[in-house]
Design an enzyme around this catalytic site. Structure first.
Site, PDB file in Angstrom:
ATOM      1  N   GLY A   1     -75.971 -16.952  44.197  1.00 40.83           N
ATOM      2  CA  GLY A   1     -76.006 -15.502  44.093  1.00 40.83           C
ATOM      3  C   GLY A   1     -74.930 -14.924  43.195  1.00 40.83           C
TER       4      GLY A   1
ATOM      5  CG  ASN B   1     -71.584  -9.095  52.069  1.00 35.80           C
ATOM      6  OD1 ASN B   1     -71.765  -8.074  51.418  1.00 35.80           O
ATOM      7  ND2 ASN B   1     -70.399  -9.667  52.192  1.00 35.80           N
TER       8      ASN B   1
ATOM      9  CD  GLN C   1     -75.767 -12.042  53.618  1.00 32.64           C
ATOM     10  OE1 GLN C   1     -76.332 -12.375  54.655  1.00 32.64           O
ATOM     11  NE2 GLN C   1     -74.760 -12.740  53.130  1.00 32.64           N
TER      12      GLN C   1
ATOM     13  CB  SER D   1     -77.562 -17.625  47.318  1.00 32.49           C
ATOM     14  OG  SER D   1     -76.816 -18.812  47.264  1.00 32.49           O
TER      15      SER D   1
ATOM     16  CG  HIS E   1     -75.635 -20.986  50.786  1.00 31.88           C
ATOM     17  ND1 HIS E   1     -74.596 -20.633  51.626  1.00 31.88           N
ATOM     18  CD2 HIS E   1     -75.473 -20.253  49.663  1.00 31.88           C
ATOM     19  CE1 HIS E   1     -73.835 -19.734  51.019  1.00 31.88           C
ATOM     20  NE2 HIS E   1     -74.344 -19.491  49.832  1.00 31.88           N
TER      21      HIS E   1
ATOM     22  CB  THR F   1     -78.988 -31.471  33.768  1.00 29.42           C
ATOM     23  OG1 THR F   1     -78.598 -32.022  32.509  1.00 29.42           O
ATOM     24  CG2 THR F   1     -80.056 -32.349  34.405  1.00 29.42           C
TER      25      THR F   1
ATOM     26  CB  CYS G   1     -55.109 -13.727  56.533  1.00 34.24           C
ATOM     27  SG  CYS G   1     -53.323 -13.897  56.517  1.00 34.24           S
TER      28      CYS G   1
END
Length: 393
Positions: free
Chosen positions: A72, A152, A180, A200, A202, A238, A326
């Site tokens: 993404g 997200n 998302q 994306s 995943h 590739t 953080c």
């Protein structure tokens, strides 16, 4: 760890077993480069093109409008930088929102240093952009509107159809970061007037490191990666054949059970939200109450620091995330939570819980019980909370 409840599916999802099985032959058996001319390469080439057809069909696009990417963030960069490069003679003004993913925000900041102007739209208390402000922001030199499909962090779904209609009315290209949303909510690029889209694998139970960009045929952007004729000479390198095959299979499965899975996950999510808001004092749900992703629940807890909350939940086997990050010893609240109007002290106490299709009622009941105990313990150590309670009496 005896117990593990993974509620960080907005960060990444588990690979479906069926997806893994579809990928396996392309690692060691059909390992050819799909761009080679010999017969052995035909299997890999066919598999890549079949995945392209599958993904195109799921969003109402043509196969030649689908380009495979590394994910993404690459897709967002390609759309925004590509438009800036291709259309700079027309204008140097871009419109986006203050709650975009950093792949969009940082790309826009980069372009500002190159002489482009960017308008960052405000959002309302639910994270929804105001359509009248969008239209007012359009100028004769506006070349691109980039607004995410769904946020997200807080899960709010934007009025994409209306945004696309406004962009089309003014002759401005419309890109949406759908990382998302794709695989979780229906998307039709023609009905929604989308010119470019990033996704994306995943995020919908596919492999990491692979994604796709949709670019309408009329969008003429140059090559993003030079070095080869892959992806119609616009994205050299590739092809990641196993990843592309896996993404196609994951997309196919997601589309086949989207409606049923969405209802199931939303019901479990709503149960979690109800328990948290009813049983934990001074808890707030962030994002739109109805127009939100089916798996997203984002909360803020007053007098709580998000990092401590995550650590204590982790000790109970619960994987979650916080809007607080953080970085180099400094704690910065989420830019999304600040954009919806939350003060720093409340935004610091945020928690994002994102469910999967495998999440059960028993899981979220355990999470709700654990969350109650953790919040109570953390607040017991807060002098600010103690003073607040005294003043409430």
């Amino acid at each position: 760890m005896e117990k593990l409840i993974y509620l960080d599916n907005a960060a990444t999802t588990a690979l479906r077993p069926e997806v893994f099985e579809s990928m396996k032959p392309y690692f060691m058996e059909n390992y050819s480069n799909p761009n080679s001319v010999y017969t052995f390469a035909q299997q890999s080439r066919n598999a890549v093109e079949e995945a392209r057809k599958t993904i195109a069909g799921l969003i109402g696009a043509q196969p030649k409008e689908i380009y495979f990417t590394g994910g993404g963030s690459e897709g967002d960069n390609w759309a925004i930088k590509g438009c800036a490069q291709a259309l700079s003679s027309k204008g140097k003004h871009i419109i986006t929102s203050k709650i975009e993913h950093h792949a969009v925000l940082h790309t826009c900041e980069y372009l500002e240093k190159q002489g482009f102007e960017v308008t960052y739209l405000d959002v309302d208390e639910y994270g929804v952009i105001r359509l009248d402000e969008l239209e007012q922001a359009i100028r004769p030199d506006t070349i691109l509107i980039s607004i995410m499909f769904a946020n997200n962090e807080i899960g709010t779904i934007e009025p994409v159809r209306e945004i696309g209609a406004i962009a089309k009315k003014h002759g401005v290209l419309f890109h949406t970061d759908a990382v998302q949303a794709f695989g979780h909510v229906p998307i039709d690029v023609d009905e929604l007037n989308i010119d470019m889209l990033s996704a994306s694998a995943h995020k919908f139970y596919g492999p990491k490191g692979v994604g796709f960009s949709y670019m309408r045929n009329s969008v003429k952007l140059g090559a993003f990666i030079h070095g080869g004729a892959q992806e119609r000479a616009r994205r050299g390198g590739t092809s990641n054949v196993p990843g592309i095959v896996g993404m196609g299979r994951a997309a196919q499965i997601a589309a086949s059970d989207m409606e049923e899975a969405g209802r199931k996950v939303a019901a479990i999510r709503d149960h979690l939200i109800e328990r948290v808001l009813n049983e934990i004092p001074y808890a707030r749900l962030n994002g739109h109450p109805a127009d939100r992703l089916p798996n997203n629940a984002n909360f803020c807890f007053r007098f709580i620091e998000g990092e401590s909350l995550l650590i204590m939940l982790d000790q109970k086997g619960i994987c979650a995330s916080s809007g607080s990050a953080c970085t180099s010893g400094s704690l910065d609240p989420s830019h999304v939570l600040l954009a919806i109007g939350l003060p720093h002290e409340i935004a610091h106490g945020s928690l994002r819980l994102t469910l999967s299709e495998e999440t059960t009622m028993e899981d979220v009941d355990y999470v709700a019980d654990s969350l109650k105990a953790v919040v109570e313990r953390l607040r017991s150590m807060s002098p600010l909370y103690e003073d607040f309670v005294k003043n409430q009496k």
